[in-house]
Each structure stands twice: as structure tokens, then as C-alpha cells.
Design a protein around this motif. Sequence first.
Motif, PDB file in Angstrom:
ATOM      1  N   ILE A   1       8.067  -7.802  -9.218  1.00  0.00           N
ATOM      2  CA  ILE A   1       7.888  -8.281  -7.642  1.00  0.00           C
ATOM      3  C   ILE A   1       6.638  -8.628  -7.280  1.00  0.00           C
ATOM      4  O   ILE A   1       6.203  -9.554  -6.441  1.00  0.00           O
ATOM      5  N   PHE A   2       5.693  -7.765  -7.587  1.00  0.00           N
ATOM      6  CA  PHE A   2       4.654  -7.910  -7.232  1.00  0.00           C
ATOM      7  C   PHE A   2       3.272  -7.292  -8.221  1.00  0.00           C
ATOM      8  O   PHE A   2       3.656  -6.742  -9.207  1.00  0.00           O
TER       9      PHE A   2
ATOM     10  N   LYS B   1       8.052 -14.449  -2.130  1.00  0.00           N
ATOM     11  CA  LYS B   1       9.523 -14.091  -2.391  1.00  0.00           C
ATOM     12  C   LYS B   1      10.542 -14.752  -1.630  1.00  0.00           C
ATOM     13  O   LYS B   1      11.598 -15.403  -2.040  1.00  0.00           O
TER      14      LYS B   1
ATOM     15  N   ALA C   1       1.231  -4.296  -5.010  1.00  0.00           N
ATOM     16  CA  ALA C   1       1.819  -2.985  -4.880  1.00  0.00           C
ATOM     17  C   ALA C   1       1.216  -2.018  -4.134  1.00  0.00           C
ATOM     18  O   ALA C   1       1.766  -1.163  -3.379  1.00  0.00           O
TER      19      ALA C   1
ATOM     20  N   VAL D   1       1.628  -2.985  -0.330  1.00  0.00           N
ATOM     21  CA  VAL D   1       2.741  -2.875  -0.126  1.00  0.00           C
ATOM     22  C   VAL D   1       3.125  -1.156   0.337  1.00  0.00           C
ATOM     23  O   VAL D   1       3.717  -0.678   1.028  1.00  0.00           O
TER      24      VAL D   1
ATOM     25  N   ILE E   1       8.732   2.771  -5.546  1.00  0.00           N
ATOM     26  CA  ILE E   1       8.377   1.491  -5.159  1.00  0.00           C
ATOM     27  C   ILE E   1       7.292   0.671  -5.881  1.00  0.00           C
ATOM     28  O   ILE E   1       7.257  -0.400  -6.310  1.00  0.00           O
TER      29      ILE E   1
ATOM     30  N   GLY F   1       8.220  -1.872  -8.310  1.00  0.00           N
ATOM     31  CA  GLY F   1       7.774  -3.200  -7.837  1.00  0.00           C
ATOM     32  C   GLY F   1       6.925  -4.056  -8.948  1.00  0.00           C
ATOM     33  O   GLY F   1       7.251  -5.200  -9.431  1.00  0.00           O
TER      34      GLY F   1
ATOM     35  N   VAL G   1       2.900 -11.264  -0.617  1.00  0.00           N
ATOM     36  CA  VAL G   1       4.297 -10.738  -1.280  1.00  0.00           C
ATOM     37  C   VAL G   1       5.415 -11.361  -0.516  1.00  0.00           C
ATOM     38  O   VAL G   1       6.431 -11.933  -1.374  1.00  0.00           O
TER      39      VAL G   1
END
Lengths: 436, 172
Positions: A235-236, B38, A241, A244, A226, A230, B34
Motif C-alpha cells: 500500500i505504501f 490509491k 508508512a 501515515v 498499520i 501497509g 498515498v
Amino acid sequence: MINLILFGTFFIMLFLNIPISVGLGLSSVLAMVYAGDKLSVVPTNVYNGMAKFLLLAIPFFVLSGNIMAKAGISTRLVEFIDDCIGHRRGGIAIVCVIVACFFGAISGSGPATVAALGIILIPAMINRGGFSAPFSASLMASASSIAIVIPPSISFVVYASITGVSVGDMFMGGILPGILMGFALVVIIMIEVRVKGLQASREKASWSARWKSFRSAFWGFLMPVIILGGIYGGIFTPTEAAAVSVVYGLIVGVFIYREVKWRDLYDLLVDSGKTTGSIMLIIGGATLFSYICTVHGIAGAAQTLLLDISGNKYVFLLIVNVIFLIAGCFVDANSAMYIFIPIMYPVAVKLGIDPIHFGVLSTVNMAIGQVTPPVGVNLFVAIGISDKLKNIKDKTRVTIVSMSKAVWPMIVACVITLLIVTYVPFFSTVFLGAAT
Amino acid sequence: MNVYKKIMDVVATVEKLILCVGLAFITAITFANVVVRKMTDSQFAWTEEMVINLFVLLIMLGCALCAREGSLISLSLIFDLLKNRSKKIFVSIITVANIAFYLVLMKTGFDKVAVQLANGKRTFSLGWPEWVFTIFLPIGCVFLILHTIEFFIDVMNNKADCVKTGDEGGNV
């Protein structure tokens, strides 16, 4: 003279057991007073050094590592890897190395890895594997040092914050060198197994048992996927991250493994805050120290000297390794990075060395520093754990002296890995093309 | 001295609470950023400014709690070899050095706050007065000084872990 005040007072304070953060800050203040500088830059440097979004990844990675450790991921990883290779000669020691690599992909800190795994693996290596107590503790400490080379890694975040390179690229660069260090330690285990004539200590696990333990450990394996996926999937950011990974760790710990209770969170948060504070104040002090080096031309003079002595990049890299290995014996990885990277990095770039490659080899040096006596931090955590163990077959007391004897073959193995990583950039740059 | 210890216990409890809530808050807000980005293709620009400045406060509180136990990262190579009496001399020197640095940081920090109060500068994203965040640093130093003194008193009274062993030997 200002060099002498800055570095002289810092080293005196270092050996007086004054906190490294204070040593860096106070020696800078003394140098400023000597030079007649205004002290108004002190809070600005300390504050700006710490208040960076990138560095926010540090508390998040510390917290997620603590949550995953509390969630019992270490036991599950050990069970699965043990089911896979524990039946071989020296199997449990190889399990130690592999699990440390995987745990390093969850936690970015060496001492945290020793603390989470040592309590399970050190007694298992002694009682089941037949290894001596100092060897087992030393192997646990050395294997855990791989945690700062395998992503995510606090040292990579620190290097990226100093040099401005991409944290994501640093993470990719660390994968292969980390695995290489693991292989080097496995070679040492195989030699020990043959010298001591140790035999296999358990039956081979069935495929169904392996599948069962894999399913249990699966959520731990998913975490690095992930984080890295990611970041590279866009995504990040690395800091996000890390946040997350905290949320992911909580879901796994509270709802899937059900080993983290809501009331545990208070202690987890406070402990992580303390660890982070201690690391980050060093960064604040080191930013000031580094600023003084720059404005008073100390960094520039050191760079010219480095260029003159080395002449080419091969000699330069050798000098870098020697300096880092010596520094790693006395100061922690983050301080060493803040003191030396601003000086060495421009020289490295001038000599055409890839910034990611340079960052990775510096971090491998720091990893070795975590297990070099007299003050390798991982060694002390391993001693702390060994002291608490009961019902151990080998009664040899684990001390810094007995560990120093046991750990040197492991250090030699890691230094050989370091030389390979230093002179073969392929290992740290191979995944970069794929990533970008 | 027991009164001082009791007051420090209360101070530490408050620090822990702020540290705990603050860390949970910055984690939640970074994570939420985040998710929001999104889902809506927009993000809260102010969150980054908020979390990094709050982070400084948390760092100072985390350090203050470490200072209370004498557990800020240091090189204890020589210290660990010493007997209790010598340890106490070392701790006295360490305390003086620590407080000297924290005082410099506190004084210059408050000076900066005063300058920012006078010039009325505001932060880039939130538009808050700059001193609101800058003050975290000198306030943190106040707590660091209080706990450094607490640790010094503990060591002198043989109540800190590093002098508790009782065997008068080093712990090598």
C-alpha cells in the motif's frame, strides 16, 4: 598520512565535544586540503547525503513517536501489560521490558523510549517492585535499546540508505532479534528477583480489568500493524508508512485519547525538527567522510585488510562485532553505521553473508552501544529522569558509576543475544521468505 | 550583547515557525500522495522532489535551533567532567571548529549556487532552477553561524545550561 589526518582529527574533535556532524565534515575538509582536492564536492556530498526520500522516514518516525508519547500511549501500554503479568515475582520489571518492546514498535529511537517510559516505570520498579534505583534505571535503559532493533527503527532506515537493501526487509529482520533481547533481559530480572528474594507486589487482575485496559491500549497496538502491514501489503513505501503513522498518531492523540491538543502540535513539530536536524547533519557530514574514504582508497585498503585478517565469515563477523561494540561506546549509532558499513558491507557480501542479516546484527551492536558506559545515550536519559524523581524508597543516587555496576549483567545478556543473532542467521531472515 | 540575543530570539521564532509549517507540509503532502495514488492510480511526481529538497532546509533550521542550545549530538564524556573555566575554553575551541566548517560549507554552497545560476540548469520534475533548492544549504549555514555565536556568548556570560550549575563541579 591522509588516513591519519582524516581519522586523527576526527577523534580529537570527537573528544573535544565538537558536534559529531562537524567533526566528520571538518576532518574530511582537512584531508581534502592536504590532498589538494577541490572543495566544490563538499556541498554536493553533504546535500545529496541528506536529500534522500528514504531518509525522510526519520522525521516522520520521530514525529509520530513524539505524538504517541504525548497521547499517553505509554501509560496505557503499561496498564495493560501490568494487568497481564504484573502479579508475578519481578512482574513490574518484566512489564518494563515488554512495554519497551511495544513502544519500540511505535518509536524507532532508544532515548525517546527511555524518556517516554522511564518516568512511569523507573519509580514503579523501585517502589512497587523493590528493585534498587540503579538496577531500575539500567533496566529501563537496556530495555529501551531494543527500540532500535524492533521495527520501525531509524538505524534500519540509515542502514538501508547506505546499502540499498529494502527497508521493509530490514524491519522484518529485526522482529525476532528484538524479542530475543527482551528474553535475555527477563532472564537477568529473574536472577535479580531470586538473589534479592523479591516477592510479588500486586494481586492478579481480573479478565474484565484486562479487557478494559486492552481496549484502552488497542490503538497503540494497531500502529505497528498499520506500518508493517501497509509496507508489506504494497500500500505504501516505508517513507509513506512513516507519514501515515504521523496522521494515525494525530487521529489517536487528538480524537480518540484526546490528550494531544492542537496547540501542542507546535512544540511537537519543533522538537521533532530539532531531533531530526541533529541526526541528519551527522548523515550529511558522514556522507562526505565516507566519500573521502572511498576516493582516497582508504575504504578499499581497509576492506583488503579485513579480508586478509578474517579469512572466513565467522572470524569476520567476530571482528565486526568487536569493532562495533567499541565504536558504540563512543559514537552514536548513525555515525558508526556511516563510517563502518561502507567499508564492511562489501566484505560481508563477498563472504556470502546475507545483507539483511548483516544489517540486523550491526543494529543489535548499536543497540548495545546505547547502554555501554561511559557514553551510552540511554543511560544518560535514564539518569536525567532518576534525578527528577521524588518519594523514592531507594535513596541510592543514580550516577554513571552506580549504573555501570548495575548494567553490566544486562550488557552480558545482550552480547550473548548478539552472538546468537550473529551466528544463527535464522533469527534475522526467518520472516523474509514470508514477506517476499 | 543583549541586543544580539534579542535579535536571535526573533530569528529563532521565525526559524521555529518555518520548521513547524514545513514539517507539517511535507508530512501532509507525503500522506496525500498515498491517498491520491490509491484513489486515482496516479501520483504527483513533483511531490518527491519538493519534499526532499524542503527537507534539507528543515534539517538546517533544526540544527540551527540545536546550535543555539549547544545540543547538537556530541561526545561530552570529557566536557562533563570539567569545571566551568575549562568548559569555557572547550566551548571556545568548539565554536572555532563549528564556524570553520559552516563557513566552508557556506562558501562552497554559495559557489555552487553561482555555478547553477550561470548554467541555468533546471530540476528534473518541477522544472525549477536548481539553485532555488541548493541555496537552502548555505542559507542554513548562515543561521548555524549566528546561533553558534549566540551559544558562545551565553556560555561566556554563564547563561547556558552547561555552565549554569554554579557549583563549579562537573555534573557526573
